[in-house]
Write a protein that holds these residues in place. Structure first.
Motif, PDB file in Angstrom:
ATOM      1  N   LYS A  25       4.196   1.175  -0.765  1.00  0.00           N
ATOM      2  CA  LYS A  25       4.945   1.419  -2.146  1.00  0.00           C
ATOM      3  C   LYS A  25       3.440   2.050  -3.796  1.00  0.00           C
ATOM      4  O   LYS A  25       4.250   3.301  -4.189  1.00  0.00           O
ATOM      5  N   GLU A  26       2.889   1.972  -3.165  1.00  0.00           N
ATOM      6  CA  GLU A  26       1.199   2.436  -3.941  1.00  0.00           C
ATOM      7  C   GLU A  26       1.055   4.096  -3.865  1.00  0.00           C
ATOM      8  O   GLU A  26       1.936   4.774  -5.459  1.00  0.00           O
TER       9      GLU A  26
ATOM     10  N   GLU B 150       4.383   5.640  -5.468  1.00  0.00           N
ATOM     11  CA  GLU B 150       4.275   6.236  -6.562  1.00  0.00           C
ATOM     12  C   GLU B 150       3.382   6.752  -7.962  1.00  0.00           C
ATOM     13  O   GLU B 150       3.353   7.489  -8.593  1.00  0.00           O
ATOM     14  N   LYS B 151       1.947   7.485  -6.716  1.00  0.00           N
ATOM     15  CA  LYS B 151       1.128   8.097  -7.166  1.00  0.00           C
ATOM     16  C   LYS B 151       2.133   9.743  -7.006  1.00  0.00           C
ATOM     17  O   LYS B 151       1.186  10.369  -6.767  1.00  0.00           O
TER      18      LYS B 151
ATOM     19  N   TRP C 170       0.677  -1.475  -0.057  1.00  0.00           N
ATOM     20  CA  TRP C 170       0.052   0.198   0.242  1.00  0.00           C
ATOM     21  C   TRP C 170       0.070   1.285  -0.203  1.00  0.00           C
ATOM     22  O   TRP C 170       0.467   2.131  -0.581  1.00  0.00           O
TER      23      TRP C 170
END
Lengths: 438, 112
Positions: free
Chosen positions: B33-34, B37-38, B31
């Motif tokens: 990481k997501e 990345e955003k 989560w």
């Protein structure tokens, strides 16, 4: 950073074993709490900050610091490992001692001590296996129950009782002394664990695969100690490696069983086969011939046959004869009869099947009627084959077996039905036995 | 762009097997990481230990934690930057603490 799928479980076994040496086996629950605490901390910190470069070392350091806390705070109130005595009381020796016990070699030794201790003669084989999975492999009660298609309550009972027996034994079995009398029980428990994975009842292939891997992982611990590395241990390790090599070919993409002789041998794991052959060679010393030696030798005969039809059945039959002398059972006789059918034809095989001594003990065993069915089919008697397949289907013990017999039953109804290779294994093991022993 | 504080409430200290703890940890890692990345993470924040002290009132009484029931315990925070609170709320829905019966409190930071 990607970590091993089972890192926490692996570390649980290592850390709990090591901390139990420090805290004493009567404080096993405390060791488990400290390790659980380290894992929760990892969940909180790694979740937000990412996984550290060396996750094992991180967990070890966290567990170490927490253990030191516990030892300092509770050393007046609690008795820890009696054999470490005053070393734990003094600040001069406390941390160095803890660090020594958390060193790589000492941890392996602690795991071996734990393994030997779990196989206490007062515990049933089922309890020994459950205890090893729980303490050394980090399986929860529910995970063990799922793997053995048993209930939570039954597994819990075994583990609670097992831990009570452990606590009463005061300290873990000492590996510096002679532990040869405990070794056969450990080998037996690992054999059962592996077989439950290989032939077991859990409908989930992945779960059974894990049991096989845990057994291989634990036997590696055994192989590290000079006095645990007996010919029998090598033979058992060889048996596991040679058998596990076939796992990739053993089920199709929908999880259906594929009989040994129908497997695509190109899928067999070459590295594991080589490892198995190496271990088998190491097992060939000393004067004792164990069932593990014979079963491993059978696995190697299959491994060496490039195609199923190249199998040296005479060799296999002679190995079954040897196994019947050491470990006579109707299951062994059944498998021997199938080998005879491979060498001498269906008629001879059926004759052997029908004269198995004690064959009433095979009454609930689905692979007995299944073997009759395949051989009837082979000699051109599809009517009788179908009746036997129906018998087998009635005795199926899990979904995978059920599907297997359903397929065979359907196939045998087709005109010109071909007999398939008969499902058998080179083992005296009866699947499901681990859980029936209590 | 606006900034929002995510307060994670609930217990990460459930009785779980090592395997389950690891799976939960991996969900958190995925989560975060997501979020990274955003490019919405303004401040990665910190996890909070469950222990601590509470100092209360004029008398400045000091109490030992925990100060709340497990389900209300704040165990971490992070500052997120998005255009709207709706966007921030949408992101919060990926938080693994929700699977364990916890909650995420999404609070706009007031910029003076």
């Amino acid at each position: 950073m990607d970590i091993d799928d089972h890192l926490f479980r692996r570390e649980a076994g290592r850390l709990v074993s090591a901390l139990t040496r420090i805290f004493g086996v009567h404080n096993l629950a405390l060791a488990e709490d400290v390790v659980q605490d380290a894992f929760c901390r990892a969940l909180e910190v790694w979740g937000m900050r990412g996984v550290p470069d060396n996750p094992s070392a991180w967990l070890m350091t966290t567990a170490r610091n927490r253990a030191l806390d516990v030892l300092r705070r509770q050393r007046t109130a609690k008795t820890f490992a009696p054999e470490l005595g005053r070393l734990l009381d003094s600040e001069w020796t406390l941390a160095p001692l803890v660090d020594e016990i958390l060193g790589a070699d000492a941890i392996k030794d602690s795991m071996l001590r734990m393994m030997l201790s779990c196989c206490h003669p007062r515990l049933s084989e089922a309890a020994q296996v459950a205890l090893m999975l729980n303490i050394l492999c980090g399986f929860s009660i529910d995970e063990i129950a799922a793997a053995f298609t048993s209930t939570h309550a039954a597994v819990e009972k075994r583990i609670v009782r097992g831990k009570k027996v452990l606590a009463e034994s005061k300290h873990l079995l000492d590996t510096s002394g002679d532990f040869s009398d405990r070794l056969p029980a450990v080998q037996r428990a690992l054999y059962l664990l592996f077989n439950e994975g290989y032939h077991g009842a859990s409908p989930k292939v992945s779960v059974r695969l894990e049991l096989c891997n845990e057994a291989i992982h634990l036997i590696a611990v055994l192989l590290q100690h000079p006095r645990a590395r007996t010919p029998a241990t090598y033979a058992l390790a060889a048996l596991m490696a040679l058998t596990a090599a076939r796992l990739p070919a053993r089920t199709d993409s929908s999880g259906n069983l594929i009989a040994l002789l129908d497997q695509d041998r190109a899928l067999w794991d070459r590295a594991r086969l080589a490892e198995g052959m190496r271990l088998l060679e190491l097992s060939a010393c000393g004067s004792e011939l164990t069932a593990y030696h014979i079963e491993a030798a059978m696995a190697s005969v299959h491994a060496m046959a490039r195609r199923a039809q190249d199998t040296d059945w005479s060799h296999i039959i002679s190995l079954y004869d040897a196994l019947m002398r050491i470990n006579p059972s109707p299951i062994v006789a059944l498998n021997r009869a199938i080998a005879v059918a491979q060498r001498e034809g269906a008629e001879r095989g059926l004759a052997e099947l029908e004269t198995i001594a004690d064959r009433h003990r095979l009454a609930a065993y689905p692979f007995y009627p299944a073997a009759l069915a395949e051989l009837e089919l082979r000699r051109g008697n599809p009517e009788r084959a179908r009746a036997h397949f129906q018998d087998a289907l009635k005795r199926a013990r899990n979904a995978m077996e059920q599907r297997f017999f359903e397929q065979r039953l359907a196939a045998s109804a087709l005109p010109g039905a071909q007999s398939s290779a008969v499902q058998f294994w080179e083992s005296s093991f009866e699947p499901g036995r681990v859980d029936d022993s209590e | 762009m606006s900034e929002f504080l995510f307060l994670f409430r609930g217990s990460t200290r459930l009785t779980r097997s090592p395997e389950e703890t690891q799976k939960s940890m991996q969900k958190w890692v995925a989560w975060f990481k997501e979020l990274n990345e955003k490019h919405v993470v303004k401040d990665p924040g910190n996890p909070l230990d469950a222990s601590g002290k509470v100092v209360r009132g004029r008398a400045k009484d000091v109490h030992d934690g925990p100060f709340a029931e497990a389900k209300d315990l704040v165990n971490g925070y992070v500052v997120i930057e998005t255009a709207t609170i709706d966007a921030a709320v949408a992101l919060s829905k990926g938080c693994p603490i929700l699977d364990d019966g916890g909650s995420v409190e999404v609070r706009p930071l007031l910029k003076l």
